[in-house]
Design a protein around this motif. Structure first.
Motif, PDB file in Angstrom:
ATOM      1  N   THR A 120       0.806  -1.214   0.000  1.00 13.85           N
ATOM      2  CA  THR A 120       0.000   0.000   0.000  1.00 13.85           C
ATOM      3  C   THR A 120       0.845   1.272   0.000  1.00 13.85           C
ATOM      4  O   THR A 120       0.380   2.311   0.422  1.00 13.85           O
ATOM      5  CB  THR A 120      -0.911   0.012   1.243  1.00 13.85           C
ATOM      6  OG1 THR A 120      -0.088  -0.136   2.405  1.00 13.85           O
ATOM      7  CG2 THR A 120      -1.929  -1.081   1.186  1.00 13.85           C
TER       8      THR A 120
ATOM      9  N   LEU B 164      -3.622   0.896   9.358  1.00 18.83           N
ATOM     10  CA  LEU B 164      -2.958   0.181   8.265  1.00 18.83           C
ATOM     11  C   LEU B 164      -2.840  -1.304   8.596  1.00 18.83           C
ATOM     12  O   LEU B 164      -1.742  -1.848   8.694  1.00 18.83           O
ATOM     13  CB  LEU B 164      -1.574   0.786   8.012  1.00 18.83           C
ATOM     14  CG  LEU B 164      -1.553   2.284   7.697  1.00 18.83           C
ATOM     15  CD1 LEU B 164      -0.131   2.825   7.758  1.00 18.83           C
ATOM     16  CD2 LEU B 164      -2.156   2.559   6.331  1.00 18.83           C
TER      17      LEU B 164
ATOM     18  N   SER C 231      -0.560  -4.126   6.428  1.00 24.41           N
ATOM     19  CA  SER C 231       0.286  -3.422   5.476  1.00 24.41           C
ATOM     20  C   SER C 231       1.630  -4.124   5.336  1.00 24.41           C
ATOM     21  O   SER C 231       2.023  -4.932   6.182  1.00 24.41           O
ATOM     22  CB  SER C 231       0.472  -1.965   5.911  1.00 24.41           C
ATOM     23  OG  SER C 231       0.922  -1.900   7.248  1.00 24.41           O
TER      24      SER C 231
END
Length: 587
Positions: free
Chosen positions: A277, A296, A299
């Motif tokens: 990402t 997140l 991630s």
């Protein structure tokens, strides 16, 4: 695919269309509660015991209300709890006569009862419940995550006449009210004081509906996004990894919350790394300058961009579960508004940033690091606003930082999965407002305290004077229970759990002084042989659990075989090896 011959699959659904498409036999339509059962449940939710007898007019109105609930227990509970302690007849008539009941209701549409329940919520709770729409349907989530998300978006209001009320306490009060009204269910306790939560699907559909103007879930990079959205949730799939963020995202300026989730529920649960990402993250930082919350999950980047330090409004940054993260830029310490930082289970994180003491507003910190020692200068001990510190899976950590006692506002400390940790700093005895202490899975830790320079050895202000919950778990080196843990908490400790301590041979005599103790659990401590004297003095003890402690169990069997039975015969709920003990039983 793993089922044996003759296996059957049962599918539950609220949609008859789904049932007809999936079923190989005729569906079974679950019937609702009977009118009498509905009314009984409603009265239990709407009145205190016996109160309904004083308000026959309200009971009569309630009978008409429950008829409209079509026998659905969730609807009955939700409306009953919404009217709890409300004896104004006009409030009850409002519910009965509401135009919402007359709206056309299709099979999959949200029930009128739930819409009414939402409309009856206090104004402060409506945006908090609406915020839950960003959580994927069917997922469990923690009270820690939810409350700190509310805090980040200024959704928690502290009464002006109560300056000493903590935001976290007020958030828990909000949550309990939503649980009481059946909007959220409580699952299991986590190791800390956090709760595992779940939202019924019908409630999730409701909050998605009421929050659609400001809350949006994006599951396609081609999806168009309104510029009015404040809380954005990206549910990305593996085939979206190489794609650039949608142009509509680049035009947005008012986003306050950003959540990145793997779209697959199993991947979210197992923290599988699906997201590369970096491009989305860089876009968030450059475009969303008013961002307050950034989550997140899953991630896979190795380092946060230096530009993270430009998000001066950031309140909550959550990177939990990133298995590739190796470094945190020093610029993060410029986030003067940051209240919560979650770096838990970032197993490859080599070091924490220097000058963490500059995070003057931080109230909650969760860390996982490969460091042997935590930063000593301008580090964690300088975080004077810190309320919660959780240290998870720091496999190389040998000692905590000195000066723990400088954390004068610390209320929760969790140390879990630190196998190299050998001792705790002596200054821990000076955490006078600490309420929750959890120490778990530390193979070399015997709960000994190391001496520190600068301490004069006085004990006048020494002791965990506010401790309410103490959990000791999986400490194979613990042979005797250290008295310092109970020093000062005789009138405050309410819950004590000692689990999986195979070498522990005796409980401390100080146990008999815990006048406020309500719950005691002793599990998997095979060398425990007896209870200390004076246990019968624990008049507040409501629940006592003994499990996998063979010798201790034999001494606590009622009423003739156990020498220790008289010490605990007064406890209302006593569980021995998985069974609730009946005091009058001879078995």
């Amino acid at each position: 695919m793993g089922g044996g011959r003759g296996s059957k699959i049962i599918i539950t659904t609220r949609s008859r269309e789904v049932a007809s498409l999936m079923g190989t036999v005729s569906p079974f339509y679950l019937q609702g509660l009977s009118p009498d059962e509905c009314l009984s449940l409603f009265k239990k939710c709407a009145f205190d015991k016996g109160q309904e007898e004083s308000h026959p007019n309200l009971v009569e109105i309630g009978e008409e209300i429950v008829k409209k609930c079509r026998g659905v227990p969730l609807f009955v509970r939700s409306l009953g709890c919404s009217l709890y302690k409300t004896t104004n007849e006009s409030d009850w008539l409002f519910v009965r006569e509401s135009k919402i009941w007359n709206e056309e209701r299709k099979e999959n549409e949200i029930g009128a009862a739930l819409k009414l329940s939402f409309s009856l919520l206090p104004s402060c709770l409506k945006p908090c419940l609406a915020f839950c729409s960003i959580i994927p349907k069917g997922d469990t989530f923690s009270s820690y995550f939810l409350i700190h998300s509310w805090m980040a978006n200024d959704l928690i209001l502290v009464p002006s006449n109560d300056d000493h009320k903590e935001l976290e306490d007020m958030g828990m009060q909000y949550l309990k009210e939503l649980v009481f009204r059946s909007f959220i269910y409580i699952g299991n306790f986590y190791l800390s004081s956090s709760l595992s939560l779940r939202m019924p699907d019908a409630i999730h559909d409701l909050v998605r509906q009421v929050a659609q103007s400001e809350h949006l879930r994006v599951s396609s990079m081609a999806e168009n996004v309104s510029g009015n959205v404040r809380h954005l949730s990206l549910h990305l799939t593996p085939n979206m990894i190489s794609q650039q963020p949608p142009e509509s995202l680049k035009k947005m300026r008012n986003v306050r919350s950003m959540h990145l989730f793997p779209s697959d529920a199993k991947a979210r649960q197992n923290r599988v790394v699906l997201l590369a990402t970096k491009s989305v993250l860089e876009m968030c930082i450059s475009r969303f300058q008013h961002l307050r919350l950034l989550v997140l999950f899953g991630s896979s980047f190795e380092k946060l961009p230096n530009a993270i330090g430009t998000l001066k409004h950031m309140r909550y940054l959550n990177i939990n579960g990133n298995r590739r993260l190796k470094g945190i830029p020093a610029s993060i310490c410029r986030l003067q508004s940051l209240q919560s930082l979650d770096l838990g289970m970032c197993l490859r994180l080599k070091t924490l940033p220097d000058n963490m003491g500059n995070l003057v507003s931080i109230r909650s910190l969760v860390i996982t690091t490969q460091q042997m020692l935590l930063p000593a200068e301008n580090g964690i001990e300088c975080l004077s606003s810190l309320r919660s510190l959780q240290i998870f899976s720091c496999f190389n950590l040998k000692n905590l930082f000195k000066g723990v006692d400088r954390l004068e506002n610390l209320r929760e400390l969790v140390i879990d999965g630190c196998p190299s940790l050998t001792s705790l700093p002596c200054s821990m005895k000076y955490l006078r407002v600490l309420e929750v202490l959890v120490v778990s899975n530390c193979a070399k830790l015997a709960l000994d305290l190391t001496r520190e320079e600068g301490k004069d050895g006085s004990t006048g202000n020494c002791g965990l004077l506010s401790l309410r919950t103490l959990a000791i778990q999986a400490l194979p080196e613990l042979k005797s229970f250290p008295p310092w843990l109970l020093q000062g908490s005789a009138n405050t400790l309410r819950e004590l759990a000692i689990v999986s301590c195979p070498e522990l041979m005796a409980l401390p005599d100080e146990l008999q002084n815990l006048s406020s103790l309500q719950k005691l659990q002793l599990s998997d401590c095979p060398k425990l042989k007896s209870l200390p004297a004076g246990m019968q003095n624990l008049s507040s003890l409501k629940e006592f659990i003994i499990l996998l402690c063979p010798e201790l169990s034999s001494r606590c069997r009622p009423p003739f075989g156990g020498q220790d039975w008289p010490k605990i015969a007064h406890v209302p709920d006593f569980y021995l090896d998985g069974f609730k003990v009946n005091p009058s039983s001879n078995n």
